[in-house]
Enzyme design. Structure first.
Site, PDB file in Angstrom:
ATOM      1  N   SER A 195       0.795  -1.227   0.000  1.00 31.87           N
ATOM      2  CA  SER A 195       0.000   0.000   0.000  1.00 31.87           C
ATOM      3  C   SER A 195       0.825   1.273   0.000  1.00 31.87           C
ATOM      4  O   SER A 195       0.376   2.300  -0.511  1.00 31.87           O
ATOM      5  CB  SER A 195      -0.947   0.007   1.206  1.00 31.87           C
ATOM      6  OG  SER A 195      -0.215  -0.098   2.413  1.00 31.87           O
ATOM      7  N   HIS A 229      -5.628  -4.084  -1.402  1.00 32.59           N
ATOM      8  CA  HIS A 229      -5.483  -2.949  -2.316  1.00 32.59           C
ATOM      9  C   HIS A 229      -5.529  -3.373  -3.782  1.00 32.59           C
ATOM     10  O   HIS A 229      -5.625  -2.513  -4.660  1.00 32.59           O
ATOM     11  CB  HIS A 229      -4.172  -2.206  -2.042  1.00 32.59           C
ATOM     12  CG  HIS A 229      -4.211  -1.363  -0.811  1.00 32.59           C
ATOM     13  ND1 HIS A 229      -4.698  -0.072  -0.818  1.00 32.59           N
ATOM     14  CD2 HIS A 229      -3.835  -1.623   0.460  1.00 32.59           C
ATOM     15  CE1 HIS A 229      -4.606   0.431   0.401  1.00 32.59           C
ATOM     16  NE2 HIS A 229      -4.095  -0.489   1.197  1.00 32.59           N
ATOM     17  N   LYS A 258     -12.459  -1.033   0.263  1.00 30.96           N
ATOM     18  CA  LYS A 258     -11.639  -0.154  -0.578  1.00 30.96           C
ATOM     19  C   LYS A 258     -12.315  -0.036  -1.946  1.00 30.96           C
ATOM     20  O   LYS A 258     -13.282   0.689  -2.082  1.00 30.96           O
ATOM     21  CB  LYS A 258     -10.207  -0.675  -0.637  1.00 30.96           C
ATOM     22  CG  LYS A 258      -9.485  -0.520   0.710  1.00 30.96           C
ATOM     23  CD  LYS A 258      -8.052  -0.963   0.655  1.00 30.96           C
ATOM     24  CE  LYS A 258      -7.281  -0.578   1.906  1.00 30.96           C
ATOM     25  NZ  LYS A 258      -7.806  -1.123   3.165  1.00 30.96           N
TER      26      LYS A 258
END
Length: 297
Positions: A195, A229, A258
Site C-alpha cells: 500500500s 489494495h 476499498k
C-alpha cells in the site's frame, strides 16, 4: 484508584510523539458527501470549512462505488428488510441470507470453493495467521508487509518468525531452504499490492518456490496473500494480483472497504480451510459480522 501516575506516563509518550514529528494530527470531519454532478466527481464538505467543497484524494474507494445510486438503494433495502445491525455473532443468530449469498458470489469471483466474510480485512489476516499457525509452523513474511500482517505474526505462536527482503525471491528461497527440518509447515505471507509503494508481489514466483520445496516439509508450504489494495483495482477483470500474475494463493484475504466501497473483509480458499476457520478463528467466532445491509450493497 487514581490514574495520575499512569496518565503522566501517557502524557510523556504523547509529548515524545509530538517532538519527534510522528504524532497524528486531528482527524478531518466530513459533514457532507456531495455526489457527482455534471463534469464534477464526488466532493466532500469538512467541519470548520463552511461551504467549501474538497476532492478527497486519499480515499481507498478507488472506483467511487460508495455513492452509486444502486449501491445506496441496496443498502437502504437491506436495512429496511433486516434491520440496522446483525444482532449477534454469526454462529448464534447473526448470519443472514445476504451474508451467505455474498460469500457464494465472492468465492465464484475468485475461483475458489468457499468464502468467509469478516468484519474487516485486518481481522481476516489476524484470524488466518493466528488460527492456521501451530507451534511447528515457520512463518516467512515480506519485510514491507502491512501492519495487519506484522501484528498477526507477532500474535501467533510459531516455531519461528522470519522476514525476507522486500520482493527478493532469492532471499525468500534461501529462507525456505534454511528452515528445512526445523518445522512441519511453512506459512509464506505477503501483501498483494504494497500500500505504501504501489508495488505488487510476484505471486507466480512465490507459488513456484512453494511448490518446489513443498515436499521438504511434513505438512507442506502454505501461501497466504492479503490483496486488499489489489482486488477491484488490478487485473483485467478486477481480480487483483492473482489475476495479474496468473496464479492462486492457498488463502486469499481481501476487503470490501476499498475498491468495493462498503465495509468488511473476506477470506477465500478451499472448503476445508474455511470450515476449520469457522470452528477455530476467534476473530470470526466472537465478533459481529458486517450488517446485512452492507452485505447487500
Amino acid at each position: 484508584m487514581p490514574l495520575d501516575r499512569f496518565l503522566a506516563g501517557l502524557d510523556r509518550e504523547l509529548a515524545e510523539f509530538e517532538a519527534g514529528g510522528i504524532a497524528k494530527g486531528p482527524e478531518p470531519i466530513v459533514t457532507e458527501v456531495i455526489r457527482p454532478r455534471g463534469d464534477k466527481g464526488t466532493r466532500v464538505r469538512l467541519a470548520g470549512c463552511g461551504d467549501r467543497e474538497f476532492i478527497r484524494m486519499n480515499s481507498n474507494s478507488y472506483l467511487g462505488l460508495s455513492v452509486r445510486e444502486e449501491v445506496i438503494k441496496a443498502a437502504e433495502g437491506g436495512a429496511a428488510r433486516y434491520g440496522a445491525g446483525p444482532g449477534a455473532v454469526r454462529f448464534i443468530s447473526g448470519t443472514y441470507e445476504p451474508h451467505t449469498r455474498l460469500e457464494q458470489r465472492l468465492a465464484a469471483f475468485h475461483g475458489r470453493e468457499d468464502c468467509m466474510l469478516t468484519n474487516s480485512a485486518y481481522t481476516s489476516v489476524m484470524g488466518v495467521v493466528v488460527t492456521l499457525t501451530t507451534p511447528e509452523t515457520i512463518i516467512i513474511s515480506d519485510e514491507l508487509n502491512h501492519n495487519c500482517i506484522i501484528s498477526a505474526v507477532r500474535l501467533a505462536r510459531p516455531k519461528d518468525r522470519i522476514v525476507y527482503k522486500h520482493l527478493d525471491m532469492a532471499d525468500l528461497e534461501k529462507r525456505i531452504v534454511a528452515s528445512i527440518g526445523k518445522g512441519t509447515t511453512v506459512l509464506i505471507i505477503t501483501d498483494g499490492i504494497f500500500s505504501m509503494r504501489g508495488e505488487y508481489a510476484p505471486l507466480d514466483r512465490i507459488v513456484e518456490l512453494a511448490k518446489r520445496h513443498d515436499d521438504k516439509y511434513p505438512r507442506g508450504i502454505l501461501v497466504v496473500v492479503d490483496d486488499s489494495h489489489g482486488v477491484g483495482a488490478l487485473g483485467q477483470t478486477g481480480r487483483g494480483t492473482e489475476e495479474l500474475t496468473g496464479v492462486h494463493a492457498d488463502v486469499l484475504v481481501a476487503t470490501l472497504g476499498k475498491a468495493l466501497a462498503v465495509n468488511g473483509g473476506y477470506i477465500v480458499s478451499e472448503k476445508d480451510v474455511l470450515k476449520y476457520l469457522r470452528q477455530k478463528n476467534p476473530l470470526y467466532i466472537y465478533t459481529n459480522p458486517i450488517t446485512p445491509a452492507e452485505a447487500m450493497s
